[in-house]
Write an enzyme that holds these catalytic residues in place. Structure first.
Site, PDB file in Angstrom:
ATOM      1  N   ASP A 164       0.831  -1.201   0.000  1.00 49.74           N
ATOM      2  CA  ASP A 164       0.000   0.000   0.000  1.00 49.74           C
ATOM      3  C   ASP A 164       0.871   1.260   0.000  1.00 49.74           C
ATOM      4  OD1 ASP A 164      -2.506  -1.150  -0.069  1.00 49.74           O
ATOM      5  OD2 ASP A 164      -2.698  -1.267   2.105  1.00 49.74           O
ATOM      6  N   ARG A 221      -2.063  -0.809  -8.413  1.00 46.82           N
ATOM      7  CA  ARG A 221      -3.398  -0.383  -8.010  1.00 46.82           C
ATOM      8  C   ARG A 221      -3.429   1.140  -8.084  1.00 46.82           C
ATOM      9  NH1 ARG A 221      -4.197  -1.026  -2.124  1.00 46.82           N
ATOM     10  NH2 ARG A 221      -4.814  -3.190  -2.432  1.00 46.82           N
TER      11      ARG A 221
END
Length: 344
Positions: free
Chosen positions: A164, A216
């Protein structure tokens, strides 16, 4: 959960007052959303607010809309239910900005157990992790070593790890860890996240396309200064669509890029769907990603249309910062929180 002490109740009342003022500002003023977001981001980082809100049962009742549970067993059960609906999952053991190496090791151990459980139960799920939870702010090398162990474990059980992205001061260090694992350690089961609100993201995407990375794309959920990020939502959205085009380009696909588009915005999703159809891009060459508890109807509808849809499922006791950032992203959730507080 026990009811808070008088002092904590006082702190919590301040939190609720700040939320109410922010929500009113949002309704009355053109720039209210910006101010409301700033208040909520402040509360997500305030230790006194975390202690107060986390100890108040109504907070968990609202937070449980976005968090699958406080333990791994709840996360596994949620994942199985989502898989049964044709939805993929990425699991996230909540936590960030650990304060010592012991906390980082504890997080690593939990994620390793999580990978074993995914394999044991044959779930359609991978794992996302935050570098600061594994020691990034203590020592980037410590974080890299901790994440390397996780990625190696994931590779051994045929799984994938998504690193992330957090606030902008950690961007370079996070990308460095990703490249260390991918190119020095030759681990191909690792991906990264890019945020469209940062000015630098187009350059980062260009390099990641050249690398053939799994990316992402999200908008970003942290309070960033105007010198680092677009302050206006319209500019963030425009950059998101620009970056999505780059990730779907012939060059990206020929390099093996597999993008994941993290958004709940129907207009964004429709734009991507139209672009894909117009350019004859296979719908199995990318996926949509959404957060647990948000737009469940849209998640299922997209899956029924044949698109790959992955749900970001968080769990753990450190749910407070994640929960408050979800409130910042969608002001309507604040009224739900306040109404439940008044009823409690």
């Amino acid at each position: 959960m026990d009811k808070p002490t008088l002092q904590n109740r006082s702190y919590l009342s301040v939190s609720i007052a700040l939320l109410a003022v922010g929500a009113l500002t949002f309704l009355l003023f053109r720039n209210g959303e910006k101010w409301l977001r700033s208040i909520l981001i402040y509360l997500s980082q305030a230790g006194w607010a975390r202690t107060s809100v986390s100890n108040w049962g109504v907070s968990w009742r609202v937070a449980s809309r976005f968090v699958s549970g406080t333990d791994r067993e709840a996360a596994i059960a949620t994942t199985r239910a989502l898989n049964d609906k044709g939805l993929l999952v990425t699991l996230d053991y909540l936590g960030e900005s650990c304060t010592n190496s012991g906390e980082a090791q504890q997080a690593q151990a939990e994620i390793l157990r999580l990978l074993d459980d995914i394999e044991k139960h044959k779930l359609q799920a991978n794992v996302s992790l935050k570098p600061t939870q594994l020691g990034l702010k203590l020592d980037p090398q410590l974080a890299c070593e901790n994440i390397r162990v996780v990625v190696q474990k994931a590779k051994s059980v045929g799984n994938f790890i998504r690193i992330d992205m957090e606030d902008h001061p950690t961007t370079d260090a996070t990308l460095n860890i990703y490249r260390q694992l991918r190119y020095t350690d030759k681990l191909d089961n690792v991906g990264v996240v890019i945020q469209s609100y940062l000015y630098r993201s187009e350059g980062d995407i260009e390099q990641l396309i050249g690398d053939g990375a799994r990316v992402r794309l999200c908008k970003g959920a942290y309070a960033e200064p105007p010198e680092a990020a677009y302050p206006q939502k319209a500019d963030v959205d425009a950059n998101y669509l620009n970056l999505s085009r780059m990730l779907l380009s012939d060059k990206a696909r020929s390099n093996g890029v597999y993008p994941a588009f993290a958004t709940h915005d129907p207009a964004m999703i429709d734009d991507i769907k139209l672009y894909v159809r117009a350019n004859n891009i296979p719908i199995d060459s990318f996926e949509f990603q959404m957060l647990f508890g948000i737009r469940r109807d849209l998640q299922v509808a997209l899956a029924e249309e044949g698109y790959r849809v992955r749900v970001y499922v968080p769990y753990g006791t450190a749910w407070y910062p994640y929960f408050v950032r979800r409130l910042a992203e969608r002001p309507a959730n604040i009224w739900f929180f306040i109404s439940n507080f008044v009823k409690a």
